[in-house]
Design a protein around this motif. Structure first.
Motif, PDB file in Angstrom:
ATOM      1  N   ALA A  25       0.833  -1.205   0.000  1.00 29.52           N
ATOM      2  CA  ALA A  25       0.000   0.000   0.000  1.00 29.52           C
ATOM      3  C   ALA A  25       0.869   1.257   0.000  1.00 29.52           C
ATOM      4  CB  ALA A  25      -0.938   0.000   1.206  1.00 29.52           C
ATOM      5  N   GLU A  26       1.912   1.262   0.802  1.00 30.34           N
ATOM      6  CA  GLU A  26       2.809   2.419   0.819  1.00 30.34           C
ATOM      7  C   GLU A  26       3.504   2.588  -0.519  1.00 30.34           C
ATOM      8  OE1 GLU A  26       5.356   2.249   4.241  1.00 30.34           O
ATOM      9  OE2 GLU A  26       3.693   2.768   5.590  1.00 30.34           O
ATOM     10  N   ARG A  27       3.912   1.490  -1.129  1.00 35.09           N
ATOM     11  CA  ARG A  27       4.562   1.559  -2.445  1.00 35.09           C
ATOM     12  C   ARG A  27       3.627   2.167  -3.492  1.00 35.09           C
ATOM     13  NH1 ARG A  27       5.063  -0.836  -7.193  1.00 35.09           N
ATOM     14  NH2 ARG A  27       3.516  -2.455  -6.876  1.00 35.09           N
ATOM     15  N   LEU A  28       2.333   1.829  -3.375  1.00 33.97           N
ATOM     16  CA  LEU A  28       1.336   2.314  -4.337  1.00 33.97           C
ATOM     17  C   LEU A  28       0.730   3.658  -3.940  1.00 33.97           C
ATOM     18  CD1 LEU A  28      -0.491  -1.077  -4.929  1.00 33.97           C
ATOM     19  CD2 LEU A  28       0.903   0.163  -6.609  1.00 33.97           C
ATOM     20  N   ASN A  29       1.110   4.174  -2.771  1.00 31.32           N
ATOM     21  CA  ASN A  29       0.563   5.433  -2.252  1.00 31.32           C
ATOM     22  C   ASN A  29      -0.942   5.318  -1.971  1.00 31.32           C
ATOM     23  OD1 ASN A  29       1.024   8.006  -1.279  1.00 31.32           O
ATOM     24  ND2 ASN A  29       0.446   8.971  -3.212  1.00 31.32           N
ATOM     25  N   VAL A  30      -1.314   4.196  -1.346  1.00 36.98           N
ATOM     26  CA  VAL A  30      -2.696   3.949  -0.933  1.00 36.98           C
ATOM     27  C   VAL A  30      -2.761   4.085   0.583  1.00 36.98           C
ATOM     28  CG1 VAL A  30      -4.498   2.173  -0.772  1.00 36.98           C
ATOM     29  CG2 VAL A  30      -3.205   2.445  -2.885  1.00 36.98           C
ATOM     30  N   ALA A  31      -3.795   4.753   1.078  1.00 38.84           N
ATOM     31  CA  ALA A  31      -3.996   4.939   2.514  1.00 38.84           C
ATOM     32  C   ALA A  31      -5.058   3.964   3.008  1.00 38.84           C
ATOM     33  CB  ALA A  31      -4.416   6.378   2.798  1.00 38.84           C
ATOM     34  N   GLY A  32      -5.216   3.873   4.340  1.00 36.09           N
ATOM     35  CA  GLY A  32      -6.237   3.034   4.945  1.00 36.09           C
ATOM     36  C   GLY A  32      -5.686   2.237   6.091  1.00 36.09           C
ATOM     37  N   TRP A  33      -6.166   1.014   6.242  1.00 41.47           N
ATOM     38  CA  TRP A  33      -5.716   0.144   7.336  1.00 41.47           C
ATOM     39  C   TRP A  33      -5.971  -1.315   6.998  1.00 41.47           C
ATOM     40  CZ3 TRP A  33      -9.735  -2.757   9.105  1.00 41.47           C
ATOM     41  CH2 TRP A  33     -11.022  -2.220   9.031  1.00 41.47           C
TER      42      TRP A  33
END
Length: 89
Positions: A25-33
């Motif tokens: 998710a961090e690599r793709l620049n996606v937020a959340g949990w």
């Protein structure tokens, strides 16, 4: 901006799924949990540009090397997220 709730079924706990998903998710620049659920599934909320969210959903269908993903439920979600967290609750 897309926001989805995911429930991932299969051998997804105890196989480094949450940490691997956080890194992806961090690599793709996606937020959340992401968190382990009491029923043995993994739950997540993901938010970001449509192409990044779709790329993470594609990754979730396979997961890390030790995982076996049998099924992914995808639903709508709301909220505003600024980072991606690995939750323990």
């Amino acid at each position: 901006m897309k926001t989805h709730r995911l429930r991932i079924h299969g051998r997804v706990q105890g196989v480094w799924f949450r940490e691997s998903m956080r890194m992806e998710a961090e690599r793709l620049n996606v937020a959340g949990w992401v968190r382990n659920a009491p029923d043995g599934t993994v739950e997540a909320v993901i938010q970001g540009p449509a192409s990044a969210v779709e790329a993470l959903i594609k990754w979730v269908h396979t997961g890390p090397p030790l995982a076996r993903v049998d099924r992914v439920e995808i639903g709508e979600a709301d909220g505003v997220y600024r980072e991606f967290l690995k939750r323990t609750d």
